[in-house]
Design a protein around this motif. Structure first.
Motif, PDB file in Angstrom:
ATOM      1  N   LEU A  75       0.876  -1.168   0.000  1.00 54.46           N
ATOM      2  CA  LEU A  75       0.000   0.000   0.000  1.00 54.46           C
ATOM      3  C   LEU A  75       0.912   1.217   0.000  1.00 54.46           C
ATOM      4  CD1 LEU A  75      -2.687   1.496   0.260  1.00 54.46           C
ATOM      5  CD2 LEU A  75      -2.579   1.126   2.733  1.00 54.46           C
ATOM      6  N   SER A  76       0.983   1.896  -1.133  1.00 51.63           N
ATOM      7  CA  SER A  76       1.986   2.942  -1.315  1.00 51.63           C
ATOM      8  C   SER A  76       1.391   4.206  -1.910  1.00 51.63           C
ATOM      9  CB  SER A  76       3.089   2.418  -2.251  1.00 51.63           C
ATOM     10  OG  SER A  76       4.017   3.438  -2.568  1.00 51.63           O
ATOM     11  N   ASN A  77       1.744   5.346  -1.317  1.00 50.50           N
ATOM     12  CA  ASN A  77       1.491   6.622  -1.967  1.00 50.50           C
ATOM     13  C   ASN A  77       2.524   6.769  -3.078  1.00 50.50           C
ATOM     14  OD1 ASN A  77      -0.547   7.167  -0.203  1.00 50.50           O
ATOM     15  ND2 ASN A  77       0.453   8.899   0.815  1.00 50.50           N
ATOM     16  N   MET A  78       2.072   6.701  -4.319  1.00 56.25           N
ATOM     17  CA  MET A  78       3.010   6.689  -5.442  1.00 56.25           C
ATOM     18  C   MET A  78       2.326   7.248  -6.683  1.00 56.25           C
ATOM     19  SD  MET A  78       6.209   5.780  -5.977  1.00 56.25           S
ATOM     20  CE  MET A  78       6.455   4.690  -4.558  1.00 56.25           C
ATOM     21  N   PRO A  79       2.817   8.363  -7.221  1.00 55.67           N
ATOM     22  CA  PRO A  79       2.273   8.854  -8.489  1.00 55.67           C
ATOM     23  C   PRO A  79       2.416   7.799  -9.585  1.00 55.67           C
ATOM     24  CG  PRO A  79       3.604  10.551  -7.435  1.00 55.67           C
ATOM     25  CD  PRO A  79       3.834   9.276  -6.664  1.00 55.67           C
ATOM     26  N   GLU A  80       1.515   7.835 -10.531  1.00 60.32           N
ATOM     27  CA  GLU A  80       1.467   6.794 -11.560  1.00 60.32           C
ATOM     28  C   GLU A  80       2.773   6.609 -12.340  1.00 60.32           C
ATOM     29  OE1 GLU A  80      -2.500   5.918 -13.552  1.00 60.32           O
ATOM     30  OE2 GLU A  80      -2.659   8.081 -13.130  1.00 60.32           O
ATOM     31  N   PRO A  81       3.478   7.672 -12.738  1.00 63.93           N
ATOM     32  CA  PRO A  81       4.716   7.424 -13.500  1.00 63.93           C
ATOM     33  C   PRO A  81       5.731   6.598 -12.726  1.00 63.93           C
ATOM     34  CG  PRO A  81       4.050   9.727 -13.687  1.00 63.93           C
ATOM     35  CD  PRO A  81       3.188   9.117 -12.634  1.00 63.93           C
ATOM     36  N   TYR A  82       5.816   6.826 -11.413  1.00 67.90           N
ATOM     37  CA  TYR A  82       6.777   6.078 -10.610  1.00 67.90           C
ATOM     38  C   TYR A  82       6.273   4.662 -10.339  1.00 67.90           C
ATOM     39  CZ  TYR A  82       8.095  10.956  -9.846  1.00 67.90           C
ATOM     40  OH  TYR A  82       8.408  12.280 -10.024  1.00 67.90           O
ATOM     41  N   ALA A  83       4.969   4.498 -10.184  1.00 61.98           N
ATOM     42  CA  ALA A  83       4.402   3.159 -10.033  1.00 61.98           C
ATOM     43  C   ALA A  83       4.709   2.319 -11.270  1.00 61.98           C
ATOM     44  CB  ALA A  83       2.890   3.241  -9.798  1.00 61.98           C
ATOM     45  N   ASP A  84       4.530   2.911 -12.439  1.00 65.29           N
ATOM     46  CA  ASP A  84       4.846   2.207 -13.687  1.00 65.29           C
ATOM     47  C   ASP A  84       6.315   1.808 -13.717  1.00 65.29           C
ATOM     48  OD1 ASP A  84       2.223   2.644 -14.453  1.00 65.29           O
ATOM     49  OD2 ASP A  84       2.699   4.318 -15.792  1.00 65.29           O
ATOM     50  N   HIS A  85       7.186   2.729 -13.316  1.00 65.03           N
ATOM     51  CA  HIS A  85       8.631   2.463 -13.312  1.00 65.03           C
ATOM     52  C   HIS A  85       8.975   1.300 -12.379  1.00 65.03           C
ATOM     53  CE1 HIS A  85      12.953   3.108 -12.904  1.00 65.03           C
ATOM     54  NE2 HIS A  85      12.763   3.146 -11.598  1.00 65.03           N
ATOM     55  N   LEU A  86       8.398   1.294 -11.185  1.00 67.42           N
ATOM     56  CA  LEU A  86       8.704   0.231 -10.222  1.00 67.42           C
ATOM     57  C   LEU A  86       8.221  -1.120 -10.725  1.00 67.42           C
ATOM     58  CD1 LEU A  86       7.934   2.004  -6.826  1.00 67.42           C
ATOM     59  CD2 LEU A  86      10.152   1.664  -7.941  1.00 67.42           C
ATOM     60  N   GLU A  87       7.070  -1.146 -11.350  1.00 67.82           N
ATOM     61  CA  GLU A  87       6.560  -2.408 -11.891  1.00 67.82           C
ATOM     62  C   GLU A  87       7.443  -2.930 -13.025  1.00 67.82           C
ATOM     63  OE1 GLU A  87       1.788  -2.398 -11.015  1.00 67.82           O
ATOM     64  OE2 GLU A  87       2.505  -1.409 -12.850  1.00 67.82           O
ATOM     65  N   ARG A  88       7.972  -2.028 -13.828  1.00 65.00           N
ATOM     66  CA  ARG A  88       8.854  -2.447 -14.922  1.00 65.00           C
ATOM     67  C   ARG A  88      10.209  -2.926 -14.412  1.00 65.00           C
ATOM     68  NH1 ARG A  88       7.053   2.475 -17.372  1.00 65.00           N
ATOM     69  NH2 ARG A  88       9.033   3.433 -16.706  1.00 65.00           N
ATOM     70  N   SER A  89      10.662  -2.340 -13.312  1.00 69.01           N
ATOM     71  CA  SER A  89      12.046  -2.524 -12.882  1.00 69.01           C
ATOM     72  C   SER A  89      12.252  -3.598 -11.829  1.00 69.01           C
ATOM     73  CB  SER A  89      12.585  -1.183 -12.333  1.00 69.01           C
ATOM     74  OG  SER A  89      12.444  -0.147 -13.288  1.00 69.01           O
ATOM     75  N   HIS A  90      11.171  -4.045 -11.177  1.00 71.24           N
ATOM     76  CA  HIS A  90      11.331  -4.960 -10.045  1.00 71.24           C
ATOM     77  C   HIS A  90      10.253  -6.051 -10.083  1.00 71.24           C
ATOM     78  CE1 HIS A  90      14.236  -2.145  -8.417  1.00 71.24           C
ATOM     79  NE2 HIS A  90      13.352  -1.177  -8.600  1.00 71.24           N
ATOM     80  N   PRO A  91      10.545  -7.212  -9.523  1.00 74.89           N
ATOM     81  CA  PRO A  91       9.601  -8.339  -9.572  1.00 74.89           C
ATOM     82  C   PRO A  91       8.510  -8.237  -8.509  1.00 74.89           C
ATOM     83  CG  PRO A  91      11.594  -9.038  -8.461  1.00 74.89           C
ATOM     84  CD  PRO A  91      11.840  -7.629  -8.922  1.00 74.89           C
ATOM     85  N   LEU A  92       7.739  -7.172  -8.571  1.00 73.75           N
ATOM     86  CA  LEU A  92       6.718  -6.953  -7.538  1.00 73.75           C
ATOM     87  C   LEU A  92       5.716  -8.102  -7.490  1.00 73.75           C
ATOM     88  CD1 LEU A  92       5.957  -3.128  -7.937  1.00 73.75           C
ATOM     89  CD2 LEU A  92       7.744  -4.268  -6.582  1.00 73.75           C
ATOM     90  N   GLN A  93       5.389  -8.667  -8.643  1.00 73.02           N
ATOM     91  CA  GLN A  93       4.404  -9.752  -8.661  1.00 73.02           C
ATOM     92  C   GLN A  93       4.942 -11.024  -8.014  1.00 73.02           C
ATOM     93  OE1 GLN A  93       3.149 -10.087 -12.772  1.00 73.02           O
ATOM     94  NE2 GLN A  93       1.561  -8.538 -12.501  1.00 73.02           N
ATOM     95  N   GLN A  94       6.243 -11.166  -7.962  1.00 71.51           N
ATOM     96  CA  GLN A  94       6.830 -12.311  -7.273  1.00 71.51           C
ATOM     97  C   GLN A  94       6.812 -12.120  -5.761  1.00 71.51           C
ATOM     98  OE1 GLN A  94      10.723 -13.414  -8.737  1.00 71.51           O
ATOM     99  NE2 GLN A  94      10.147 -13.004 -10.868  1.00 71.51           N
ATOM    100  N   TRP A  95       6.965 -10.886  -5.337  1.00 72.48           N
ATOM    101  CA  TRP A  95       7.039 -10.603  -3.908  1.00 72.48           C
ATOM    102  C   TRP A  95       5.670 -10.443  -3.268  1.00 72.48           C
ATOM    103  CZ3 TRP A  95      11.065  -6.210  -4.977  1.00 72.48           C
ATOM    104  CH2 TRP A  95      12.319  -6.784  -5.239  1.00 72.48           C
TER     105      TRP A  95
END
Length: 206
Positions: free
Chosen positions: A111-131
């Motif tokens: 649960l994160s306060n995160m503007p959409e451009p940075y949310a997109d970046h984190l999803e592209r750059s890290h295995p969030l779906q694995q964690w």
């Protein structure tokens, strides 16, 4: 247990005073001086940046608003906004904590306060779906912490009971809001500091 992670300052590096000292050395000579500039720039995540967090305005608009409000050049403000994504570097001790909690059988969410451009970046750059099984970014639901509505949205999305959630967040106001929503919560400073508290709750082995 359903363990819910904040991102900035918890899983990813986020310390605005030192960030601004690196990005704006001409304005911010050190992190101590960065305290006042960060308060003016980010407005405690209310105001202009709060609207960006909630997805109510985009990057161009937040740059224009901050420049108009402060008198800083729009190009300089854009330099900071553009640098945020790279600033959000993984904190490896928290990654290890995530792996240990998953190995212990807990369900993990974010649960994160995160503007959409940075949310997109984190999803592209890290295995969030694995964690994580699921998560909520403020910019995508048009709500932000510590508002009560984003906690309700999270519970609905995760499909769990509030009392079954343990929230790890670095801002006391967000911890208080989680408690008000019926969640369990711990104030996160570092992964090493929170580990003993998790062990006391029987959530991690020795």
């Amino acid at each position: 247990m359903n363990i819910v992670f904040d991102f900035g300052g918890v899983l990813f590096r986020w310390h605005p005073p030192s960030f601004l000292a690196r990005v704006w050395p001409h304005r911010v000579p050190d992190a101590e001086a960065g305290q006042a500039v960060a308060a003016q720039f980010f407005q405690q995540y209310a105001g202009d940046w709060g609207a960006f967090d909630q997805g109510l305005i985009g990057a161009d608009e937040v740059i224009a608003r901050i420049a108009a409000r402060t008198g800083w050049l729009a190009a300089e403000v854009a330099q900071v906004v553009d640098a945020v994504a790279d600033e959000l570097q993984l904190l490896s001790p928290t990654v290890a904590l995530i792996q240990d909690l998953k190995a212990a059988g807990h369900r993990l969410f974010y649960l994160s306060n995160m503007p959409e451009p940075y949310a997109d970046h984190l999803e592209r750059s890290h295995p969030l779906q694995q964690w994580f099984e699921n998560g909520v970014f403020s910019g995508r639901v048009k709500q932000s912490k510590p508002g009560a509505e984003i906690y309700r949205i999270a519970i609905e999305r995760f499909g769990v009971a509030p009392e079954s959630c343990l929230f790890l967040d670095d801002h006391p106001a967000n911890i208080e809001a989680a408690h008000a929503a019926g969640w369990q919560a711990l104030h996160f400073t570092t992964a090493d500091a929170v580990r003993p508290q998790l062990r006391e709750r029987g959530l991690l082995g020795l």
